[in-house]
Enzyme design. Structure first.
Site, mmCIF file in Angstrom:
data_model
loop_
_atom_site.group_PDB
_atom_site.id
_atom_site.type_symbol
_atom_site.label_atom_id
_atom_site.label_comp_id
_atom_site.label_asym_id
_atom_site.label_seq_id
_atom_site.Cartn_x
_atom_site.Cartn_y
_atom_site.Cartn_z
ATOM 1 C CG ASP A 34 10.728 -2.403 -3.542
ATOM 2 O OD1 ASP A 34 11.669 -1.794 -2.012
ATOM 3 O OD2 ASP A 34 11.388 -3.152 -5.230
ATOM 4 C CD GLU A 86 -11.869 -6.015 -3.587
ATOM 5 O OE1 GLU A 86 -11.591 -7.594 -3.307
ATOM 6 O OE2 GLU A 86 -11.735 -5.608 -5.237
HETATM 7 C C1 GLC Z 1 14.409 -0.547 -2.838
HETATM 8 C C2 GLC Z 1 14.631 -1.499 -2.176
HETATM 9 C C3 GLC Z 1 16.270 -2.116 -2.259
HETATM 10 C C4 GLC Z 1 15.999 -2.562 -2.698
HETATM 11 C C5 GLC Z 1 15.507 -1.745 -4.074
HETATM 12 C C6 GLC Z 1 15.000 -2.697 -5.436
HETATM 13 O O1 GLC Z 1 15.222 0.732 -3.343
HETATM 14 O O2 GLC Z 1 14.315 -0.630 -0.836
HETATM 15 O O3 GLC Z 1 16.848 -2.689 -1.178
HETATM 16 O O4 GLC Z 1 17.562 -2.845 -3.801
HETATM 17 O O5 GLC Z 1 14.555 -0.973 -4.341
HETATM 18 O O6 GLC Z 1 14.009 -3.671 -4.854
#
Ligand code: GLC
Length: 577
Positions: free
Chosen positions: A224, A285
């Site tokens: 993310d 790993e």
């Molecule tokens: C990313 C995710 C989104 C979230 C953001 C903060 O863009 O896809 O849904 O709100 O990160 O974590």
């Protein structure tokens, strides 16, 4: 004709499962529930056969970890636990085992840019006070002007300031920290404090979290906000609104002109790459077949390719493709740029049209202006042309399935599911809606619980009929029950599409651009050793395109007459000799 055209990509081998994998995104809150209004892991496990039959290679699950759900689970309070709303750790293990039995790989989400403010670390940081080792795990700073102003002028991606004063945290009221003068950085919601990636403890913790899930058999991680972990250490002011797509010199694909002159201090800093090298060696790993895929809103594609160099991640979501207008030259440019940039580092290109953060393709493409689309569509907005959107989405998917690389599908896309555009404000849950006082509607419209069975309450989403967001009244037509009985349904279209893609090995083919010769957007996908017939895919946009001579029609994105000799607008047709 095979001698014509321009080669833009050479055939590859399936040296890794992800080189041409079709990866299906599951949004756990909204896929299927075994209990009540919120989806859960047993619900997902019970529907995995459906995904095997659809013909995907892997699933990616959005977060299901311990979380207060202020950002639908992207605010993680415990990275090693399953939130009770979604089930138990044993349910996660059972889900992974069942997927593997069915031959499906499992990719899970990792959220390293920020934690939830309910994370133990953040609670400890608030308690320990300014200057403590606990605060050094996050981005705490003193305010300017004796603490009356935030440390800089950054805004949050979700709207409002990117700094929150400790004293303003709701649960701080009445505690000693209420007298605190410090601020902490939150690029997203105030409930999502940014971690300090200059702190070795943060590195160690995330290596350990990776191992925790690898030990449970996951096949990879979707990272993310991968472009956000490291900030310019000077934390300089930045006058633009903070948007995820800001990062880098963003070429406007309609014109090819750069639109952002400078790299923002919160995105795509060079320091992020050392983190991914570190993670790569952790994954290695566990053998050579564990995947790291970057959610990095970084352009141009050359800059994005840095995330998938040999010793870093394996794939990055192609947001330039997702955000591209429905336009022949724009798409032609982005396809070629993507392949060229990824080929230069030996990584597969990915093709993405929808996810849980954007208006669904089937609706986005029905708007007068196509492209990344607005942040949500509501009852007061101009409504998409549903028929046009669906038709273009299928044409775009059919083109996509013929492109070499890895192909992502967001849950519901395989049934032509549109955006829910009539949600009343009162049911909205996206923090972006609240932080912008409703000027941005946010992402709830693409997150509505999936319809499964006709005639059941909640269309079979849950045994109680409950759904955490209301399903539109006409969604019965998108249930599996209805789509099974209609040979032209999205479900049948996607099953055929994925089966053909797999049978022909299109994901590892070479690609030639024959658009000038054929008209429309036209590519020939061919196997390395010509072990199978070439496939010619042709997409018509505004203008119809005559069938090319010497080729036989094999499939089309809409049913065409047996005698048809022309590809109508907004249609893709596949040909072989
Ligand atoms: C990313 C995710 C989104 C979230 C953001 C903060 O863009 O896809 O849904 O709100 O990160 O974590």
């Amino acid at each position: 004709m095979t001698d014509q055209g321009r080669s833009i990509h050479s055939p590859s081998t399936r040296d890794q499962w992800w080189r041409d994998a079709v990866i299906y995104q599951i949004y756990p809150r909204s896929f299927a529930s075994s209990r009540g209004p919120v989806g859960d892991l047993p619900g997902i496990a019970s529907r995995l056969d459906y995904l095997r039959d659809l013909g995907v290679d892997a699933v990616w699950l959005s977060p299901f970890y311990g979380s207060p759900q202020h950002d639908a689970g992207y605010d993680v309070a415990d990275y090693r636990a399953v939130d009770p709303r979604f089930g138990t750790l044993a349910d996660a293990e059972a889900l992974i085992a069942r997927a593997h039995e069915l031959g499906l790989r499992v990719v899970v989400d990792l959220v390293p840019n920020h934690t939830s403010w309910d994370h133990r670390w953040f609670r400890e940081a608030i308690k320990a006070g300014p200057g403590s080792a606990e605060r050094n795990r996050y981005m705490f700073r003193d305010g300017k002007n004796g603490g009356t102003e935030p440390p800089n002028n950054w805004t949050s991606v979700f709207g409002g300031p990117a700094w929150t004063r400790v004293a303003d945290i709701p649960w701080v009221a009445g505690t000693p920290a209420a007298a605190d003068q410090q601020y902490y950085l939150n690029l997203f919601d105030s409930s999502q404090p940014d971690l300090n990636w200059d702190n070795p403890e943060v590195h160690a913790e995330f290596r350990s979290i990776l191992r925790f899930w690898l030990d449970r058999g996951v096949d990879g991680f979707r990272i993310d906000v991968a472009h956000g972990l490291v900030k310019d250490p000077a934390l300089p002011d930045w006058t633009e609104h903070t948007e995820m797509l800001d990062a880098g010199t963003d070429a406007d694909h309609a014109t090819g002109h750069p639109v952002t002159p400078e790299r923002p201090p919160m995105w795509d800093q060079d320091g992020v790459h050392a983190i991914y090298r570190e993670w790569r060696s952790v994954l290695d790993e566990y053998g050579p077949d564990r995947l790291l895929v970057a959610e990095a809103w970084v352009q141009p594609e050359k800059r994005l390719a840095r995330y998938v160099r040999d010793d870093e991640m394996n794939q990055a979501f192609n947001f330039a493709y997702l955000a591209c207008p429905w336009d022949r030259e724009a798409l032609r440019r982005v396809v070629e740029e993507s392949l060229t940039a990824m080929d230069a580092v030996g990584a597969p290109t990915t093709w993405v049209l929808s996810n849980h953060d954007v208006v669904r393709a089937a609706s986005r493409l029905g708007l007068t202006v196509t492209g990344k689309g607005p942040n949500g569509i509501g009852p007061r907005d101009p409504q998409p042309d549903a028929e046009k959107g669906r038709r273009r989405a299928r044409a775009w998917h059919m083109l996509t399935a013929a492109l070499p690389g890895s192909y992502y599908i967001y849950q519901g896309e395989e049934r032509d599911l549109p955006e829910a555009t009539m949600l009343p404000d009162g049911v909205r849950q996206d923090p972006a809606f609240f932080r912008t006082n409703g000027t941005e509607l946010g992402r709830d419209g693409c997150r509505v619980p999936l319809p499964w069975e006709a005639g059941k309450p909640g269309l079979g989403f849950s045994p109680t009929g409950g759904t955490w967001l209301p399903q539109p009244a006409d969604w019965e037509r998108f249930t599996v029950t209805r789509e099974e009985t209609d040979p032209d349904s999205g479900l049948h279209f996607f099953r055929r599409l994925l089966a053909r893609r797999r049978a022909l090995g299109l994901g590892i083919g070479g690609l030639k651009d024959v658009s000038p010769e054929v008209g429309g957007l036209a590519y020939i996908n061919s196997a390395a050793d010509h072990s199978r017939p070439d496939l010619l895919t042709v997409t018509a946009f505004d203008a119809p395109v005559p069938f090319p001579t010497g080729w036989r029609r094999r499939a089309s994105s809409v049913p065409l007459d047996a005698a048809a000799a022309v590809i109508p607008p907004d249609t893709t047709v596949w040909f072989t000799r």
